[in-house]
Design an enzyme around this catalytic site. Structure first.
Site, PDB file in Angstrom:
ATOM      1  N   LYS A  38       2.146  -3.847   6.463  1.00 34.22           N
ATOM      2  CA  LYS A  38       2.824  -3.667   5.068  1.00 34.22           C
ATOM      3  C   LYS A  38       4.258  -3.604   4.904  1.00 34.22           C
ATOM      4  O   LYS A  38       4.871  -4.040   4.263  1.00 34.22           O
ATOM      5  CB  LYS A  38       1.852  -2.450   4.409  1.00 34.22           C
ATOM      6  CG  LYS A  38       0.583  -2.902   4.105  1.00 34.22           C
ATOM      7  CD  LYS A  38       0.130  -4.002   3.276  1.00 34.22           C
ATOM      8  CE  LYS A  38      -1.571  -4.449   3.270  1.00 34.22           C
ATOM      9  NZ  LYS A  38      -1.711  -5.576   2.625  1.00 34.22           N
ATOM     10  N   SER A  92       0.598  -1.447   0.190  1.00 34.86           N
ATOM     11  CA  SER A  92       0.090  -0.121   0.056  1.00 34.86           C
ATOM     12  C   SER A  92       0.846   1.259  -0.019  1.00 34.86           C
ATOM     13  O   SER A  92       1.813   1.068   0.626  1.00 34.86           O
ATOM     14  CB  SER A  92      -0.894  -0.148   1.194  1.00 34.86           C
ATOM     15  OG  SER A  92      -1.587   1.319   1.370  1.00 34.86           O
ATOM     16  N   TYR A 123      -1.704  -1.225  10.825  1.00 33.75           N
ATOM     17  CA  TYR A 123      -2.011  -1.565   9.696  1.00 33.75           C
ATOM     18  C   TYR A 123      -0.778  -1.394   8.614  1.00 33.75           C
ATOM     19  O   TYR A 123      -0.322  -2.190   7.877  1.00 33.75           O
ATOM     20  CB  TYR A 123      -3.178  -0.969   9.144  1.00 33.75           C
ATOM     21  CG  TYR A 123      -3.571  -1.214   7.671  1.00 33.75           C
ATOM     22  CD1 TYR A 123      -3.717  -2.414   6.865  1.00 33.75           C
ATOM     23  CD2 TYR A 123      -2.980  -0.118   6.782  1.00 33.75           C
ATOM     24  CE1 TYR A 123      -3.814  -2.328   5.680  1.00 33.75           C
ATOM     25  CE2 TYR A 123      -3.271  -0.067   5.424  1.00 33.75           C
ATOM     26  CZ  TYR A 123      -3.409  -1.179   4.893  1.00 33.75           C
ATOM     27  OH  TYR A 123      -3.517  -1.192   3.421  1.00 33.75           O
TER      28      TYR A 123
HETATM   29  C1  UD1 Z   1      -7.040   4.640   3.613  1.00 32.82           C
HETATM   30  C2  UD1 Z   1      -6.083   4.309   4.619  1.00 32.82           C
HETATM   31  C3  UD1 Z   1      -4.769   3.703   4.054  1.00 32.82           C
HETATM   32  C4  UD1 Z   1      -5.232   2.478   3.463  1.00 32.82           C
HETATM   33  C5  UD1 Z   1      -6.116   2.685   2.365  1.00 32.82           C
HETATM   34  C6  UD1 Z   1      -6.658   1.595   1.903  1.00 32.82           C
HETATM   35  C7  UD1 Z   1      -6.444   5.686   6.668  1.00 32.82           C
HETATM   36  C8  UD1 Z   1      -6.073   6.961   7.335  1.00 32.82           C
HETATM   37  N1  UD1 Z   1      -5.909   5.397   5.624  1.00 32.82           N
HETATM   38  O1  UD1 Z   1      -6.373   5.394   2.664  1.00 32.82           O
HETATM   39  O2  UD1 Z   1      -3.763   3.548   5.237  1.00 32.82           O
HETATM   40  O3  UD1 Z   1      -4.057   1.885   2.891  1.00 32.82           O
HETATM   41  O4  UD1 Z   1      -7.412   3.442   3.062  1.00 32.82           O
HETATM   42  O5  UD1 Z   1      -7.717   1.649   0.989  1.00 32.82           O
HETATM   43  O6  UD1 Z   1      -7.351   5.287   6.955  1.00 32.82           O
HETATM   44  N2  UD1 Z   1     -12.483  11.043   3.151  1.00 32.82           N
HETATM   45  C9  UD1 Z   1     -13.359  11.714   3.468  1.00 32.82           C
HETATM   46  N3  UD1 Z   1     -14.541  11.280   4.320  1.00 32.82           N
HETATM   47  C10 UD1 Z   1     -14.902   9.781   4.459  1.00 32.82           C
HETATM   48  C11 UD1 Z   1     -14.002   9.029   3.830  1.00 32.82           C
HETATM   49  C12 UD1 Z   1     -12.827   9.560   3.452  1.00 32.82           C
HETATM   50  O7  UD1 Z   1     -13.391  13.113   3.724  1.00 32.82           O
HETATM   51  O8  UD1 Z   1     -15.883   9.495   4.922  1.00 32.82           O
HETATM   52  C13 UD1 Z   1     -11.329  11.719   2.655  1.00 32.82           C
HETATM   53  C14 UD1 Z   1      -9.991  11.298   3.710  1.00 32.82           C
HETATM   54  O9  UD1 Z   1      -9.881  12.237   4.371  1.00 32.82           O
HETATM   55  C15 UD1 Z   1      -9.061  11.321   2.077  1.00 32.82           C
HETATM   56  C16 UD1 Z   1      -9.848  10.872   1.228  1.00 32.82           C
HETATM   57  O10 UD1 Z   1     -11.003  11.042   1.339  1.00 32.82           O
HETATM   58  O11 UD1 Z   1      -8.567  12.571   2.016  1.00 32.82           O
HETATM   59  C17 UD1 Z   1      -9.481   9.329   0.881  1.00 32.82           C
HETATM   60  O12 UD1 Z   1      -9.757   8.538   2.154  1.00 32.82           O
HETATM   61  P1  UD1 Z   1      -9.939   6.984   2.075  1.00 32.82           P
HETATM   62  O13 UD1 Z   1     -10.644   6.587   1.096  1.00 32.82           O
HETATM   63  O14 UD1 Z   1     -10.005   6.554   3.600  1.00 32.82           O
HETATM   64  O15 UD1 Z   1      -8.326   6.548   1.586  1.00 32.82           O
HETATM   65  P2  UD1 Z   1      -6.935   7.097   2.524  1.00 32.82           P
HETATM   66  O16 UD1 Z   1      -7.314   7.769   3.698  1.00 32.82           O
HETATM   67  O17 UD1 Z   1      -6.179   7.445   1.361  1.00 32.82           O
END
Ligand code: UD1
Length: 337
Positions: free
Chosen positions: A152, A124, A148
C-alpha cells in the site's frame, strides 16, 4: 461517468458498485474472482436496478485490461483489486508485490495508453503504522511493518510520482480505517474465505454458531479497557466516500490523500457488546496474548475529508452490527449458499 471498478465483486467493491449504479454511473467490474463470487454482482444488479458489466480477469493481465479499456472506454478507475491478508503477505511477499504493486503499474500504463486520467485507489490506514500517535492526519509519517502494508505504501508513492509526471492525471488515495457492516438489505456483505482475519467477520461467525469462541488479542494495551482501539466505518459510508472522491478529483489533476474513517475509537470489547445487542446472542470470548504487529490504537482525523470532500460517515456501530447480523443470518454460508 463510465467507471471501471477493479475488484468490484469483493466486499467494498460490491457496495461501491451499488452506489455508483444508483447515482447513474455505468460500471464495468474487472475481477478475477480469486476472493469473491459472481453472485455478489447478481445482487448488485438487483439492488441497483441495473447491472454492472463484468470481465473476469486479473488486473495484472495487461492484454485483458487493454481489451476492457477498448470496449468500455472508462472515464475513471476505482482500483480495489489486491491481496489483503497481513499474515499471508509475510509468507508470500513476492505474490503480494506482483498482485498489488506490479498490477497497479500495469493498470496505470493501460490507463495512460487509453487517455484515462482519473483513479481512486484503495489504500489503508495500515500505512500509519506506529510512527505517530492517533488521531492520524494525512500528513502524519507513514511506513509499514509487513509486506502487505509495504505494497500500500509503495503504491501510494507510485501514484504520487505518476501524478507529478503527468499533468493530466488525477489521483485519490483513500486510506480506509476498519470497514465493517453490510448493505442494509442484507443481500451483500463480507464473505471471507476460510478463517476470518478481521474482528467483525469473526464475531459474526461466532454469533452464528459457525465458530466456538473469539480470542481477544490482548487486554493490556494502554487504552480504557485494555483492548485495542480501532475506527470502524460502515462499508456503505465508505462506498459513498469513493463517490465523493471521484467527483472531487474531476475538478483537476494532482494526487490527493484522504482518510475514510469515523474519527471515533472503539475497543474490541465495545464491538463485542454491540454485536451481542444486535444479535441477541452471547459471544463467548477469551483474552489471549497480543497479536504480533497490532498497534494499541488506530483512528482517523477526518477533518480533511469533511472539508475537501464534503463527506462524513453517517452510520453507527449499532447499525453496522445490525446490518451484519441481517447479512449473516440471511446468508449463513455467504454467497456459496
Ligand atoms: C487488519 C490488518 C491491517 C489491514 C486491515 C484490513 C493486522 C495486524 N492488521 O487491521 O493491516 O489493513 O486488517 O481490514 O492484521 N482482534 C481480536 N480478535 C480477533 C481479530 C481481531 O481481538 O480475532 C482485535 C485486534 O487485535 C484489533 C481489532 O480486533 O485490536 C481489529 O482487528 P482487525 O479487524 O484484524 O483489524 P486491524 O488489526 O485494525
Amino acid at each position: 461517468m463510465r467507471v471501471l471498478v477493479t475488484g468490484g465483486a469483493g466486499y467494498i467493491g460490491s457496495h461501491t458498485s451499488v452506489e455508483l449504479l444508483k447515482e447513474g454511473h455505468d460500471v464495468l467490474v474487472v475481477d478475477d474472482l480469486s476472493n469473491s463470487s459472481p453472485e455478489s454482482l447478481r445482487r448488485v444488479a438487483e439492488l441497483a436496478g441495473r447491472p454492472a458489466e463484468f470481465i473476469e480477469a486479473n488486473v495484472g493481465d495487461a492484454a485483458a485490461l487493454d481489451a476492457a479499456f477498448v470496449s468500455f472506454r472508462p472515464d475513471a478507475v476505482i482500483h480495489f483489486a489486491g491481496r489483503k491478508a497481513v499474515g499471508e503477505s509475510t509468507q508470500l511477499p513476492l505474490l503480494y508485490y506482483r498482485e498489488n504493486v506490479a498490477a497497479t503499474v500495469t493498470l496505470l500504463e493501460v490507463m495512460a495508453a487509453h487517455g484515462c486520467g482519473r483513479i481512486v485507489f484503495s489504500s489503508s490506514a495500515t500505512v500509519y503504522g506506529s510512527a505517530s500517535e492517533p488521531p492520524f492526519a494525512e500528513d502524519a509519517p507513514t511506513g509499514a511493518t509487513n509486506p502487505y502494508g509495504w505494497t500500500k505504501h509503495m503504491i501510494e508513492q507510485i501514484l504520487a510520482d505518476a501524478a507529478a509526471a503527468d499533468q493530466e492525471l488525477a489521483v485519490a488515495v483513500l486510506r480506509y480505517f476498519n470497514p465493517i457492516g453490510a448493505h442494509e438489505s442484507g443481500r451483500i456483505g463480507e464473505d471471507p474465505k476460510g478463517v476470518p482475519n478481521n474482528l467483525l467477520p469473526f464475531v459474526a461467525q461466532v454469533a452464528a454458531g459457525r465458530r466456538t469462541g473469539l480470542q481477544v488479542f490482548g487486554n493490556d494495551y494502554p487504552t480504557p479497557d485494555g483492548t485495542g482501539l480501532r475506527d470502524y466505518i460502515h462499508v456503505v459510508d465508505l462506498a459513498q466516500g469513493h463517490l465523493a472522491a471521484l467527483a472531487r478529483i474531476g475538478e483537476g489533476a494532482g494526487c490527493h490523500v484522504w482518510n475514510l474513517g469515523t474519527g471515533r475509537p472503539l475497543s474490541v470489547l465495545e464491538v463485542i457488546e454491540a454485536y451481542q445487542k444486535a444479535s441477541g446472542v452471547t459471544i463467548p470470548y477469551q483474552i489471549v496474548a497480543r497479536r504480533p504487529g497490532d498497534v494499541a490504537a488506530s483512528y482517523a482525523d477526518v477533518s480533511k475529508a469533511e472539508r475537501e470532500l464534503g463527506w462524513r460517515a453517517q452510520r453507527s456501530l449499532d447499525q453496522a452490527c445490525a446490518d451484519t447480523v441481517r447479512w449473516q443470518s440471511n446468508n449463513p454460508d455467504g454467497y456459496a449458499g
